[in-house]
Design a protein around this motif. Structure first.
Motif, mmCIF file in Angstrom:
data_model
loop_
_atom_site.group_PDB
_atom_site.id
_atom_site.type_symbol
_atom_site.label_atom_id
_atom_site.label_comp_id
_atom_site.label_asym_id
_atom_site.label_seq_id
_atom_site.Cartn_x
_atom_site.Cartn_y
_atom_site.Cartn_z
ATOM 1 N N ASP A 133 0.791 -1.207 0.041
ATOM 2 C CA ASP A 133 0.529 0.054 -0.212
ATOM 3 C C ASP A 133 1.092 1.436 0.185
ATOM 4 O OD1 ASP A 133 -2.419 -1.578 0.068
ATOM 5 O OD2 ASP A 133 -2.692 -1.234 1.792
ATOM 6 N N LEU A 134 2.171 1.318 0.408
ATOM 7 C CA LEU A 134 2.754 2.322 0.313
ATOM 8 C C LEU A 134 3.871 2.544 -0.516
ATOM 9 C CD1 LEU A 134 4.423 1.838 4.615
ATOM 10 C CD2 LEU A 134 3.328 3.669 4.281
ATOM 11 N N LYS A 135 3.670 1.290 -0.747
ATOM 12 C CA LYS A 135 4.023 1.640 -2.551
ATOM 13 C C LYS A 135 3.741 2.346 -3.227
ATOM 14 C CE LYS A 135 7.804 -1.719 -1.723
ATOM 15 N NZ LYS A 135 8.361 -4.020 -1.809
ATOM 16 N N LYS A 136 2.361 2.121 -3.414
ATOM 17 C CA LYS A 136 1.226 2.282 -4.817
ATOM 18 C C LYS A 136 1.459 3.416 -4.118
ATOM 19 C CE LYS A 136 -1.624 -1.998 -4.852
ATOM 20 N NZ LYS A 136 -3.119 -2.272 -3.800
ATOM 21 N N ALA A 137 1.467 4.585 -3.336
ATOM 22 C CA ALA A 137 1.463 5.774 -2.780
ATOM 23 C C ALA A 137 2.769 6.414 -3.455
ATOM 24 C CB ALA A 137 1.083 6.334 -1.321
ATOM 25 N N GLY A 138 3.235 6.143 -4.144
ATOM 26 C CA GLY A 138 5.066 6.164 -4.499
ATOM 27 C C GLY A 138 5.810 6.609 -3.230
ATOM 28 N N LEU A 139 6.215 5.384 -2.238
ATOM 29 C CA LEU A 139 7.253 5.742 -1.111
ATOM 30 C C LEU A 139 7.975 4.445 -1.657
ATOM 31 C CD1 LEU A 139 5.073 6.710 1.806
ATOM 32 C CD2 LEU A 139 5.761 7.953 0.343
ATOM 33 N N SER A 140 8.666 4.435 -1.335
ATOM 34 C CA SER A 140 10.705 3.648 -1.401
ATOM 35 C C SER A 140 9.915 2.916 -0.068
ATOM 36 C CB SER A 140 11.428 4.228 -1.354
ATOM 37 O OG SER A 140 12.603 3.443 -1.020
ATOM 38 N N VAL A 141 10.105 1.243 -0.187
ATOM 39 C CA VAL A 141 9.799 0.416 0.956
ATOM 40 C C VAL A 141 10.930 -0.472 1.015
ATOM 41 C CG1 VAL A 141 8.229 -0.309 2.810
ATOM 42 C CG2 VAL A 141 7.159 0.811 1.083
ATOM 43 N N VAL A 142 11.341 -0.844 2.480
ATOM 44 C CA VAL A 142 12.259 -2.236 2.669
ATOM 45 C C VAL A 142 10.855 -2.676 3.511
ATOM 46 C CG1 VAL A 142 14.315 -2.603 3.786
ATOM 47 C CG2 VAL A 142 13.709 -0.392 1.920
ATOM 48 N N VAL A 143 11.358 -4.224 3.748
ATOM 49 C CA VAL A 143 10.655 -4.801 4.694
ATOM 50 C C VAL A 143 11.759 -5.077 5.711
ATOM 51 C CG1 VAL A 143 9.356 -6.453 5.549
ATOM 52 C CG2 VAL A 143 8.153 -5.048 3.595
ATOM 53 N N ASP A 144 12.139 -5.404 6.469
ATOM 54 C CA ASP A 144 13.373 -5.828 7.607
ATOM 55 C C ASP A 144 12.934 -6.984 7.994
ATOM 56 O OD1 ASP A 144 15.594 -6.318 8.068
ATOM 57 O OD2 ASP A 144 16.133 -4.280 8.887
ATOM 58 N N ALA A 168 1.731 8.145 6.859
ATOM 59 C CA ALA A 168 3.333 8.097 6.312
ATOM 60 C C ALA A 168 3.531 9.526 5.909
ATOM 61 C CB ALA A 168 3.476 6.854 6.225
ATOM 62 N N GLN A 169 2.516 9.847 4.545
ATOM 63 C CA GLN A 169 3.293 10.429 3.715
ATOM 64 C C GLN A 169 3.091 12.295 4.841
ATOM 65 O OE1 GLN A 169 3.279 10.864 0.992
ATOM 66 N NE2 GLN A 169 1.739 9.243 -0.496
ATOM 67 N N GLU A 170 1.848 12.640 5.551
ATOM 68 C CA GLU A 170 2.159 13.075 6.635
ATOM 69 C C GLU A 170 3.073 13.379 7.358
ATOM 70 O OE1 GLU A 170 -0.431 14.162 10.821
ATOM 71 O OE2 GLU A 170 -1.227 13.801 8.844
ATOM 72 N N MET A 171 4.068 12.571 7.871
ATOM 73 C CA MET A 171 4.490 12.537 8.859
ATOM 74 C C MET A 171 6.047 12.618 7.796
ATOM 75 S SD MET A 171 3.926 9.265 11.827
ATOM 76 C CE MET A 171 5.519 9.514 12.736
ATOM 77 N N LEU A 172 6.320 11.972 6.554
ATOM 78 C CA LEU A 172 7.343 12.905 5.923
ATOM 79 C C LEU A 172 7.601 14.452 5.711
ATOM 80 C CD1 LEU A 172 7.265 9.561 3.686
ATOM 81 C CD2 LEU A 172 8.996 10.250 5.257
ATOM 82 N N ASP A 173 6.396 14.791 4.854
ATOM 83 C CA ASP A 173 6.183 16.045 4.650
ATOM 84 C C ASP A 173 6.014 16.931 5.983
ATOM 85 O OD1 ASP A 173 5.340 15.584 2.090
ATOM 86 O OD2 ASP A 173 2.706 15.955 2.463
ATOM 87 N N ALA A 174 6.602 16.828 7.666
ATOM 88 C CA ALA A 174 6.304 17.451 8.647
ATOM 89 C C ALA A 174 7.892 17.210 8.476
ATOM 90 C CB ALA A 174 5.244 16.689 9.268
ATOM 91 N N MET A 175 9.028 15.802 7.999
ATOM 92 C CA MET A 175 9.762 16.385 7.961
ATOM 93 C C MET A 175 10.584 17.087 7.517
ATOM 94 S SD MET A 175 12.191 12.299 8.539
ATOM 95 C CE MET A 175 14.170 12.596 8.243
ATOM 96 N N GLN A 176 10.019 16.949 6.564
ATOM 97 C CA GLN A 176 10.591 18.045 4.659
ATOM 98 C C GLN A 176 10.997 19.310 5.539
ATOM 99 O OE1 GLN A 176 12.117 16.512 2.586
ATOM 100 N NE2 GLN A 176 12.867 18.969 1.188
ATOM 101 N N LYS A 177 10.143 19.992 6.332
ATOM 102 C CA LYS A 177 9.117 21.300 6.690
ATOM 103 C C LYS A 177 10.116 21.592 8.015
ATOM 104 C CE LYS A 177 5.778 24.889 7.894
ATOM 105 N NZ LYS A 177 6.775 24.983 8.666
#
Length: 477
Positions: free
Chosen positions: A315-326, A383-392
């Protein structure tokens, strides 16, 4: 536990080199002064390339490639240029078992060999503007090197353009400086001061040089990009002319501009901490790592957790994010947390049987390092919201740091006292001898005269003579 870094407070330089190596960004090479860029570091450079390349092409620039070897006579055609680069040149004198009739210089920059082509390609004003960019490596022999920041060989892009008029060339020069500012601030989350360099800091052979200057966490400046109005100096040296609208022959007006893998060093020193690398999400190779927590769970619970983990990853990849499962069972969750903090993964998601039973997961932003419990159905949006907040947040933090460490100084004594304090805004009489004296006695150099800094006449802090306005002084990389 993953390897601990040397803390910044015990030595910023040691911390930086330790981070670059332990985060597997780059390594030393057996070739003196050169580095090996490892996949983790190269992935960041690829993302930088991708963004910048689109920005260049959106403005009409096209990519080309020119030879690595430049006939020595080409560099000698522009006197100031060869004098400026002479100490840094690497020269090939033999090839194929024989001495060459003319030595070749390994490309330190490409103005000369590119002009040779331009002089053949351009005949008329209809061929202008000519907007070319090259992604390449260059070599400048360095005695004191530091990974990414200053190495004998490095990767960069160099733009080279030709125009009908000086005004057109100046417009292009400032336009590309603005591209660099936008990239530094909007993508790297690194605030910069844009402005004109002093005459002594001008690119060898240019009329005017402009730069973007950033403040690192140790309060030193990093010149992160430059844009040069070359005037007609190289055009006259290589007879790069065109038939104008008036039917007469004219020399073209030119620009060149570039940024390099030094930007990776700037990104590291602007944002990272004692736990490791921090990469702004817009340039991060990995946005999210999902770590399934098994512990003492039953086989059935482990299967459920893994199934949900991979579904969330999809689901995260569909949203355009790069994801790793560890899901490496040989490492403890704590080891994985430290490892992904060290290598700069932006967002960590933890998911175990107890989380699954509650319909939640744990999310941890790399820069804030605070746990948040998020409903699973909201995980992608959050996740999208947190990444945007991190960038800012990264940009705001860096900008606040710069502002807190920028000072007006009004005397030479005050300048000396604050030499290690950050960016110093001081009046200077434009005399290069005074500039050299300040550098010799304090270690401070002029960075640029920022466009955004209101300019009012004053008195030079050293001589008391008239000054047209304040310029930024700082210790620098």
């Amino acid at each position: 536990m993953a390897e601990k870094l040397a803390p910044r407070e015990k030595g910023f330089s040691e911390w930086y080199v330790d981070l670059v190596q332990k985060a597997k960004l780059a390594d030393y090479s057996d070739v003196k002064g050169c580095m090996v860029i490892r996949p983790n570091g190269y992935a960041i450079w690829e993302n930088m390339q991708r963004v910048l390349d689109k920005m260049f092409k959106d403005l009409g620039h096209k990519n080309a490639y020119f030879p690595l070897l430049i006939p020595e006579s080409y560099l000698k055609k522009e006197a100031e240029h060869v004098e400026g680069f002479n100490p840094q040149l690497a020269v090939v004198t033999h090839a194929g078992g024989s001495k060459l009739e003319e030595p070749y210089v390994i490309r330190p920059t490409s103005e000369t060999i590119i002009n040779r082509s331009f002089s053949k390609w351009i005949q008329s004003y209809r061929d202008l503007p000519l907007l070319i960019n090259q992604w390449a490596n260059v070599m400048r022999w360095e005695m004191r090197t530091r990974l990414f920041l200053r190495t004998t060989e490095f990767l960069w892009q160099e733009g080279h353009t030709c125009h009908e008029t000086e005004a057109d060339a100046e417009k292009e020069t400032l336009q590309m400086l603005e591209v660099y500012r936008t990239f530094a601030e909007d993508y790297m989350a690194m605030p910069v001061m844009t402005g004109r360099k002093s005459e002594s800091e001008r690119f060898a052979g240019a009329l005017r040089t402009y730069s973007i200057e950033a403040m690192m966490q140790d309060k030193k400046a990093l010149q992160a990009g430059t844009s040069h109005n070359l005037g007609q100096n190289f055009a006259k040296a290589f007879d790069t002319t065109f038939q104008g609208r008036d039917g007469k022959q004219h020399h073209v007006w030119q620009t060149s501009w570039g940024v390099s893998t030094r930007l990776i060093g700037g990104l590291i020193m602007t944002h990272s901490d004692d736990a490791g690398l921090i990469v702004p999400p817009k340039l991060a190779p990995v946005h999210v790592v999902i770590i399934p927590i098994s512990g003492k769970a039953s086989d059935a619970e482990k299967t459920q957790v893994l199934e949900k983990t991979h579904a969330l990853a999809a689901d995260l990849k569909k949203a355009g994010l790069s994801v790793v499962v560890d899901d490496d069972d040989t490492k403890s969750p704590g080891f994985k947390y430290n490892e992904h903090e060290l290598t700069g993964t932006c967002l960590r998601v933890e998911l175990g049987p107890k989380d699954l039973a509650k319909g939640t997961c744990v999310m941890v932003r790399r820069d804030a390092r605070q746990k948040e419990f998020i409903p699973l159905e909201q995980a992608v949006a959050k996740a999208q919201e947190m990444l945007d907040a991190m960038q800012k947040g990264l940009f705001d933090k860096a900008k606040a740091f710069r502002e807190a460490n920028t000072f007006e100084v009004n005397s030479y004594e005050e300048m000396k006292e604050k030499a290690d304090a950050g960016f110093l805004l001081a009046h200077w009489n434009l005399d290069p001898k005074v500039e050299a004296r300040i550098k010799e006695e304090t270690g401070l150099t002029t960075r640029n005269r920022p466009f955004a800094l209101p300019q009012e006449p004053g008195k030079c802090v050293v001589t008391g003579e008239p000054s047209p306005g304040r310029i930024v002084f700082s210790k620098a990389y």
